[in-house]
Every structure is written in structure tokens, then in C-alpha cells.
Enzyme design. Structure first.
Site, PDB file in Angstrom:
ATOM      1  CB  CYS A 463      -1.063  -0.369   1.192  1.00 21.14           C
ATOM      2  SG  CYS A 463      -0.413   0.432   2.807  1.00 21.14           S
ATOM      3  CG  PHE A 464       1.062   6.295   0.168  1.00 23.70           C
ATOM      4  CD1 PHE A 464       1.607   6.498  -1.250  1.00 23.70           C
ATOM      5  CD2 PHE A 464       0.847   7.077   1.067  1.00 23.70           C
ATOM      6  CE1 PHE A 464       2.149   7.350  -1.651  1.00 23.70           C
ATOM      7  CE2 PHE A 464       1.810   8.166   0.559  1.00 23.70           C
ATOM      8  CZ  PHE A 464       2.512   8.549  -0.229  1.00 23.70           C
TER       9      PHE A 464
END
Length: 520
Positions: A463-464
């Protein structure tokens, strides 16, 4: 919850949903620049902005930004289809586009035939979607389409049909079955979505009726769910659906806090509304740009003298993205696992920040969708003061929260002897720098070794800020100490694997690991 399949499923959904959300910063910046420099007050101060070419450039910025926000539902549909597709992700994306357009065309044709939709006079909850008069199902419609396509794709992308239909076997069958199913979905949505819209409107009214108390709960839960990777679910529904409000702006019905705020920015007369801005993380500006920076300073001040140099670099690297972009995980994970009570206090302070920004009507979004706290304060705060941004409270509250975090964190760290960075017990090896001297070319190999080797890795994603890895045996994965030596902020073990917090490097490492493993 960590040991349930639902936890893993929610985390994966959160990761997939963040993909389109992370497209928003550049769009928000462009729209913010265009709106800021075309506002009446700024034009009066800078007459050169009335030049035709300058106005054209600024209007192009606004149009470019609006192009992303206007097509968010189909972007969500494509992102989910790609995110959940096991193989042949490009075909899944194509099927998502076909299905999304088909669903809206079916709803449009059916509702017009039944006399429930008039393209020349659309009611609340109806809008033009990609040029199609339809129900405004928002990103929920895109999410539903995305999941439907992902399911059909994974089930049929390698199907073998009888010889007479052999030409349609394999991936060619996916767009066909998706098209047929989206016709059915269009019929279903035409019947149930008006009732869902009514329920969301009622729920939004209840939340808005809670006023200040609702803002506290909103800010507190958004931070409290961070360790579980579920904090996206606190704000995403408010961002893009009428749960975050519904307003008529310049004659158009706009739903969702992000969309409403963008419309307010673009409007020459519309003023900001705190009942909308509070759902756009106005309190996060105070927490990420000031509060956590103060907490970081406290961790530096309480570090052992011989480790201050290392801690200084660590805290600076974590505080800078928090201040400028609102990416707070690197600094939060510096104390989350070693001093969880600090995180509890941090979550409470977040709720208080949302309360104060609500009461003082600080109409400045802190979400990355608007460029993050720093740029948003400039473009949506200082340059939009005539719309009621009340930006002056940002530095005032910021200073207060900086010292509140600093003194609270410093007191608790010393009082309870928390092992925050630089306060760890000395190891026999007598090393003050806990990071391993590893070159950029070697780091990926070290990460793979820390995960138990290539044979132990089932799947790698990101994810980020987190490297998310499914493994066969979690017991042979390196411990937190190893990952800190490899530059990570922390390690989280979940039901089917591990998550390693690497900040913005997570996505880069994911790609490099996949290349070494020879997987897509």
C-alpha cells in the site's frame, strides 16, 4: 480480529481503495492553484492575473484537476478490478470499463422509460455520468462494478468452451460475461439505489446533528484504526458519497465532501461550510504538521546522548513528510509498538484537534486529495480567506499542539521509561547505529532473506507505506529488530503474513522483489 480472514480482507480492500485516492493529490493541487489564483481577492491583489493567457492557464489547471474528480467512480471500478484480478489484469480493467458504462446506460434507459428520470430536469440523486443521465451511484457504484468484474474475471479468465464456441474461450470470455452481468446489475441498482441514497442521507443528517461530538469521534477513530490498517474506512465513505453531505452549488447537486469542497473552490460565490470541511481532515493539519513534529522532538530530546545523532536523522526523515504531505505513519510507527500508550494519547489529541478546528470553523482540508496539509493551507487556506477558510487559526492551534505533544510525550517517555528510538537497552555488540550498512543493490536481497527466503514468499504487494507479504511460515520471518536494521519503521504480523512499514519506499521494494521472484 487479527486472526480472522475478515481482517485480511479488509486490509486488502483498504490497500486497493487507496490506489485511486493517491491519484488525487496532483489533481487537488492543480485545482487548488487554479481556484486560488482566480478568486476575486487574489485577482484584486495581483492584476496581472486578469491577462487572457494567464487566465487560460489557470482555467486549464482547474479543468485538469476536475477531470480526475469527475471520473472517480470508473477509476475506482478499474482499480478494484485490477487489484483483485489474479492474472491478466489488463483484461480485467477493460471489462470494468465496459461494465461501468453498460450499468449506467441500462439504468438510464430503464428509468427514463419508467418516467422516473428526466434528462432535462434531473432530481436529487441523479446526474450525468460520463455523458449518461443516470443515478448518481458515486464511487460505490464503481466499487460494486469492480468487485463483480474481479469475481467474474478470476472465475472465467482461463475457461475452456466447447469447440463451436472455442473462439470465445479464455480471457475473451471475461468482457462478454461482464457485459451480460452488468445489464442485470443495472436493473438491480435502478431498484435499490434510491432507497440506499435515502438511508445515507438520513445517516448523514444524524452525524451532522452530533456536531462537535461527531468531529471528536471522527478524528479519534481515524487515527485509532491505523494500527489495523482499517483507518481508510473511517473517511472514504464521507469523501465520495452523500454520507459526507449533499449541496446545491451553482445550480448543480453535488454529493460527497471532496466533491462539494471542490465545487465550492470552483464557484465564484459559494462559501466554505464547516459541516463539509470537517470530513476532509481539517484536524489532521494540526496533528501532522505540528503535533507529531513536537512528539518527534520529544523523542529526540529523551534519546541517549550517544544515540542522538542517529535519532535526529530518523526523526527528521519522518517529520518532514508529516509536515509537508500529511504522511504520518513513519513517525507514528516510531513509537506505536514500543509505547502504545503514546499512541492512545495521540489518538485522543487527534479527536481534540478535530473538535477545535470544527468549533473555530477552520475550512481547510488536510487530506492528501488536496495536496496535503502544507499546500492545502496555502492554496485552500491563505489564498481562499475570502471564502471563510479561517486559516489564521492554523498557526495558533499548531503552536499549542506542538508544545502539548512535546511536553506530554517527554513526560510519559521519561516517567514510564518507554524505549522510543535512541532509548533502547544497549546490546552487547556496542553499536550505536542500528541500521545495517547495506547498499541499494543489496537491500532487496536482504529483505527477501528476512522474509525467510524466496521459497517462503507466496505473494508480495504494497500500500502507500506498507510492504504486504503473504508467507508460508511466519515463524521464520525476521523479528522487529532485524527490520529496523534494514531501515523499516516496524513489523506487523497478520493472519496470512506480515506487513513491513517502509514508508514511500514500500511500493518500490514491492516492484523490485517481484522482479527478483519473477512474478507479476
Amino acid at each position: 480480529m487479527k486472526n480472522s480472514k475478515y481482517f485480511t480482507a479488509f486490509q486488502q480492500l483498504g490497500k486497493v481503495l487507496m490506489t485511486p485516492v493517491m491519484l488525487l493529490p496532483i489533481a487537488g493541487i492543480l485545482l487548488g492553484i487554479g481556484a486560488a489564483f482566480t478568486s476575486k481577492s487574489v485577482v484584486q491583489m495581483m492584476p496581472f492575473l486578469e491577462n487572457d493567457y494567464v487566465k487560460l492557464f489557470l482555467n486549464l489547471c482547474k479543468s485538469a484537476g476536475n477531470s480526475v474528480f469527475g471520473f472517480l467512480p470508473i477509476i475506482f471500478a478499474i482499480s478494484i478490478a485490477i487489484g483483485y484480478a489474479k492474472k491478466e489484469k489488463g483484461i480485467a480493467a477493460l471489462a470494468a470499463v465496459i461494465s461501468f458504462v453498460t450499468m449506467h446506460n441500462v439504468m438510464s434507459t430503464l428509468l427514463i422509460h419508467l418516467g422516473k428520470l428526466d434528462p432535462s430536469n434531473m432530481a436529487t440523486g441523479q446526474s450525468m455520468v460520463m455523458g449518461i443521465p443516470s443515478l448518481d451511484v458515486g464511487v460505490f457504484g464503481g466499487i460494486i462494478v469492480g468487485f463483480m468484474v474481479a469475481f467474474l474475471h478470476n472465475k472465467y479468465y482461463n475457461i475452456s468452451l466447447p469447440p463451436v464456441l472455442g473462439i470465445f474461450s479464455g480471457t475473451k470470455f471475461v468482457p462478454m460475461i461482464s457485459l451480460l452481468c452488468s445489464i442485470i446489475l443495472g436493473f438491480i441498482m435502478s431498484g435499490i439505489w434510491p432507497f440506499i441514497q435515502g438511508a445515507l442521507t438520513s445517516l448523514s443528517e444524524i452525524i451532522n446533528a452530533t456536531g462537535a461530538f461527531g468531529s471528536v469521534i471522527y478524528g479519534l477513530t481515524e487515527r485509532a484504526l491505523l494500527p489495523f490498517g482499517l483507518h481508510h474506512f473511517t473517511y472514504l465513505p464521507f469523501f465520495f458519497t452523500n454520507l459526507g453531505g449533499s449541496m446545491v452549488i451553482d445550480g448543480n447537486v453535488v454529493e460527497g465532501a471532496v466533491n462539494i469542497y471542490q465545487a465550492q473552490l470552483a464557484s465564484p460565490t459559494e462559501m466554505f461550510n464547516i459541516d463539509i470541511s470537517r470530513f476532509l481532515m481539517n484536524g489532521k493539519i494540526i496533528i501532522s504538521s505540528f503535533g507529531l513534529v513536537g512528539g518527534g522532538l520529544a523523542m529526540y530530546k529523551t534519546a541517549k546522548p550517544e544515540k542522538k545523532k542517529f535519532v535526529k536523522g530518523l526523526i527528521l526523515a519522518a517529520a518532514i513528510p508529516a509536515f509537508f504531505t500529511g504522511i504520518t505513519e513513519p513517525i507514528e510507527y516510531a513509537f506505536l509498538f514500543v509505547a502504545p500508550m503514546l499512541f492512545v494519547v495521540h489518538s485522543i489529541f487527534s479527536g481534540v484537534a478535530y473538535l477545535l478546528t470544527y468549533l473555530l470553523e477552520v475550512n481547510i482540508p488536510g487530506t492528501a486529495a488536496f495536496g496535503g496539509p502544507f499546500l492545502s493551507t496555502i492554496f485552500n487556506g491563505v489564498m481562499q480567506s475570502d471564502k471563510g477558510s479561517n486559516w489564521i487559526w492554523v498557526p495558533i492551534l499548531g503552536v499549542i499542539f506542538f508544545f502539548l505533544y512535546y511536553f506530554t510525550f517527554k513526560f510519559m517517555i521519561l516517567k514510564f521509561n518507554y524505549k522510543t528510538p535512541g532509548r533502547e537497552d544497549d546490546e552487547v555488540s556496542d553499536g550505536t547505529n542500528t541500521e545495517v550498512a547495506v547498499s541499494k543493490d543489496e537491500i532487496v536481497d536482504c529483505i527477501i532473506d528476512g522474509l525467510g527466503g524466496k521459497d517462503n514468499i507466496i505473494n508480495v504487494d504494497a500500500c502507500f507505506t506498507r510492504l504486504r507479504v503473504k508467507v508460508k511460515d511466519k515463524e521464520i520471518v525476521g523479528d522487529s529488530a532485524l527490520w529496523k536494521k534494514l531501515g523499516a519503521s516496524g513489523l506487523v504480523k497478520v493472519n496470512d503474513g506480515v506487513q513491513i512499514i517502509y514508508g514511500a519506499k514500500a511500493d518500490v521494494y514491492k516492484t523490485q522483489i517481484r522482479e527478483l521472484l519473477g512474478v507479476d
